[in-house]
Design an enzyme around this catalytic site. Structure first.
Site, short mmCIF file in Angstrom:
data_model
loop_
_atom_site.label_atom_id
_atom_site.label_comp_id
_atom_site.label_asym_id
_atom_site.label_seq_id
_atom_site.Cartn_x
_atom_site.Cartn_y
_atom_site.Cartn_z
N ASP A 98 -8.77 -4.61 14.19
CA ASP A 98 -8.68 -3.19 13.82
C ASP A 98 -8.13 -3.10 12.40
O ASP A 98 -6.98 -2.75 12.17
CB ASP A 98 -7.77 -2.46 14.81
CG ASP A 98 -7.72 -0.96 14.57
OD1 ASP A 98 -8.63 -0.44 13.89
OD2 ASP A 98 -6.78 -0.31 15.05
N ASP A 117 -0.25 0.59 13.72
CA ASP A 117 0.24 1.89 14.21
C ASP A 117 0.52 1.87 15.71
O ASP A 117 1.08 2.83 16.26
CB ASP A 117 -0.75 3.01 13.88
CG ASP A 117 -2.17 2.68 14.31
OD1 ASP A 117 -2.35 2.04 15.36
OD2 ASP A 117 -3.11 3.06 13.58
N GLN A 123 0.83 -1.20 0.00
CA GLN A 123 0.00 0.00 0.00
C GLN A 123 0.87 1.25 0.00
O GLN A 123 2.08 1.18 0.21
CB GLN A 123 -0.89 0.02 1.25
CG GLN A 123 -0.10 -0.07 2.55
CD GLN A 123 -0.91 -0.60 3.70
OE1 GLN A 123 -2.13 -0.57 3.70
NE2 GLN A 123 -0.24 -1.08 4.74
N ASP A 135 -0.05 -12.23 7.32
CA ASP A 135 -1.44 -12.01 6.92
C ASP A 135 -2.34 -12.55 8.03
O ASP A 135 -2.19 -13.71 8.44
CB ASP A 135 -1.71 -12.74 5.61
CG ASP A 135 -3.17 -12.67 5.21
OD1 ASP A 135 -3.60 -11.61 4.73
OD2 ASP A 135 -3.88 -13.68 5.41
N ALA A 136 -3.24 -11.74 8.52
CA ALA A 136 -4.06 -12.12 9.67
C ALA A 136 -4.89 -13.36 9.37
O ALA A 136 -5.06 -14.23 10.24
CB ALA A 136 -4.96 -10.95 10.08
N GLU A 174 0.38 -7.92 12.07
CA GLU A 174 0.29 -6.86 11.05
C GLU A 174 0.93 -7.35 9.76
O GLU A 174 2.02 -7.95 9.78
CB GLU A 174 0.99 -5.60 11.54
CG GLU A 174 1.24 -4.54 10.49
CD GLU A 174 -0.03 -3.96 9.88
OE1 GLU A 174 -0.05 -3.76 8.65
OE2 GLU A 174 -1.00 -3.72 10.63
N HIS A 185 -9.90 4.61 19.60
CA HIS A 185 -9.19 3.46 20.16
C HIS A 185 -9.70 3.09 21.55
O HIS A 185 -9.71 1.90 21.92
CB HIS A 185 -7.69 3.73 20.16
CG HIS A 185 -7.10 3.74 18.78
ND1 HIS A 185 -6.80 4.90 18.10
CD2 HIS A 185 -6.81 2.72 17.93
CE1 HIS A 185 -6.34 4.59 16.90
NE2 HIS A 185 -6.33 3.29 16.77
#
Length: 520
Positions: free
Chosen positions: A382, A310, A252, A364-365, A330, A288
């Site tokens: 999230d 993040d 990305q 990869d989740a 992540e 959050h």
């Protein structure tokens, strides 16, 4: 006429050289195609639509180009030289052109279709001309000549298809990668005329081809040298605040902006992924706190955070001293590097990812959940909004079934579910998808000024849970009365329960997100 061994060797060398040029041109052509798809995915997010439009348009145009090349076969060398120069110029500048059309002209779709048509037509004209040149070297039956030419073409496409994601994109990015490939394309086309068939071309025409190739290389080289400045300027147009960090990772485009403080107030730091706002430092705590704390109101010895690279959700998790281990999964290591090393982010996330209780997993989740045997008391999901194929699978029934499987007895799961005001059908779809995974689910929503009305889904085995707080200290935004009120929805935005769940086979959430956010 008897063919001498020298003549035979020369013939084989010429055929090998022409087939290698075919290989190189095919590799370049596929890179142009993939670059267009990638650019569209970064700018608009809808990768299926982007890929479908580019592929369909280019294949159609290739057929048109093949037919248009029929009259050019009487002068195949000159025609091939012109076509390759035009293709190198068009393909090399395609990503920059699309970026300009998106940023300044608001003509992204017409530009995408026009560029795809032109590149496809030029690629389509290559094969008939190359076939004519191959037969000029040595006559052979059509089947054998076609097999040789297509074999070189397909192998070149394979190499180009692999080089783009694994070499060009990580090292150069899509803009400079396309420009470099354009230069390779120009040189490959020129070599056919200037070296392979030099004996059959007059000196004047060789000079013309060399001059044209140098002109194309000069244009592409200049664009290559100025591409970083161009992208910096275009980002300054696309984003309201100054861009302080930008990177195109393998997954990305990552952009960090920061406004100058006004009247002594705090600076506003914002993170964007593929142009979508992920947070504003002025109010991210509202999002959050609402996401994390209702899920941690029960058992919380082991916590799993999926997404949220993040580190801001993890900051909230670490407020609880009885959290023994927190796992952060992540996909993009570039986001993690930014969260771990950029002072603007570490100042916000409290350097949470460096905490000894945190284990960071780059994966990869979906794949990680499928393979893990671990169990967690709380799972916090999230993820970016499901406006692309890659993220839509993370809002599927199959994904929530995997997340359900890793919940320990009595564990809770929470999902960010978008805006019930701006995208009520999407919100309803996510809620019903969680329920379809065998979980009791409760929707709730809060106001996050930079996002607007934003919703979440809290879930557990059995009956739908009641959101409650057990924070060890007062929070900046969320308190018990606010959380109680968060379960109340206005009549015109109350979840209806009528949307069908989203699955891998039928990613309804992607279509709904695209439709509902198109107006905003």
């Amino acid at each position: 006429m008897t063919r001498t061994p020298t003549h035979a060797r020369r013939t084989r060398a010429l055929r090998a050289g022409l087939l290698f040029a075919t290989f190189a041109c095919a590799a370049c052509g596929l890179v142009y195609e993939l670059a267009l798809v990638a650019q569209g995915s970064y700018l608009l997010g809808d990768s299926i639509t982007q890929a479908s439009v580019v592929l369909a348009t280019m294949v159609f145009a290739m057929g048109v180009g093949s037919l248009a090349a029929k009259p050019l076969q009487t002068r195949p060398l000159a025609s091939f030289a012109v076509i390759e120069a035009a293709l190198a110029l068009t393909g090399g500048l395609s990503v920059l052109g699309l970026h300009a059309a998106f940023t300044w002209l608001d003509l992204y779709w017409p530009a995408l279709i026009a560029i795809s048509l032109l590149i496809g037509a030029l690629i389509g004209a290559e094969i008939p001309l190359l076939m004519t040149l191959l037969q000029r070297i040595r006559r052979q039956d059509a089947g054998s000549a076609t097999a040789d030419l297509f074999a070189a073409d397909y192998v070149g496409a394979l190499v180009g298809g692999l080089a783009f994601p694994f070499l060009l994109l990580p090292l150069l990015g899509q803009t400079r990668g396309a420009l470099l490939v354009g230069m390779v394309n120009a040189v490959a086309g020129a070599c056919v005329v200037l070296f392979l068939f030099a004996r059959t071309v007059s000196r004047r025409r060789r000079v013309a081809v060399a001059a044209g190739t140098l002109a194309v290389l000069a244009v592409l080289g200049t664009a290559f040298a100025g591409s970083d400045a161009f992208l910096r300027y275009s980002r300054s147009v696309l984003y309201d605040d100054p861009v302080v960090y930008a990177e195109t990772s393998g997954y990305q485009e990552i952009v960090l902006t920061q406004s100058s403080p006004i009247s002594g107030g705090p600076a506003d730091t914002r993170l964007f992924l593929n142009g979508d706002l992920q947070f504003s430092s002025l109010d991210e705590y509202r999002y959050h706190e609402a996401l994390v704390h209702p899920a941690l109101a029960g058992a919380r010895e082991r916590v799993l955070v999926l997404g949220g690279g993040d580190g801001l959700a993890m900051r909230e998790v670490l407020r609880y001293p009885d959290v023994r281990e927190a796992v952060e999964v992540e996909l993009d290591p570039a986001v993690l590097r930014l969260a771990e090393h950029d002072s603007r982010l570490t100042g916000l996330n409290g350097d949470s990812l460096a905490d000894p209780r945190v284990r960071v997993v780059v994966a990869d989740a979906y794949a990680w959940l499928r393979d893990t045997a671990e169990r967690f008391d709380a799972v916090i999901i999230d993820m970016p909004d499901p406006d692309a194929t890659a993220t839509a699978k993370l809002y599927s029934q199959e994904f929530y079934l995997l997340a359900h499987r890793v919940l320990a007895p009595g564990g809770r799961l929470v999902v960010q579910a978008g805006s019930p005001y701006f995208a009520p059908r999407t919100f309803d779809c996510i809620l019903n998808t969680v329920r379809a995974a065998g979980l009791g689910a409760t929707p709730y929503h809060v106001n996050v000024p930079t996002f607007g009305d934003w919703g979440f889904v809290l879930a557990q085995d059995g009956e739908a849970p009641t959101p409650r707080l057990a924070a060890p200290e007062p929070l900046r935004f969320l308190n018990a009365p606010t959380l109680d009120a968060a379960r109340t929805f206005p009549a015109d935005r109350h979840p209806t329960g009528t949307e069908r769940p989203s699955t891998l086979d039928d990613p309804r959430v992607l279509r709904l997100t695209t439709e509902e956010w198109r107006e905003y």
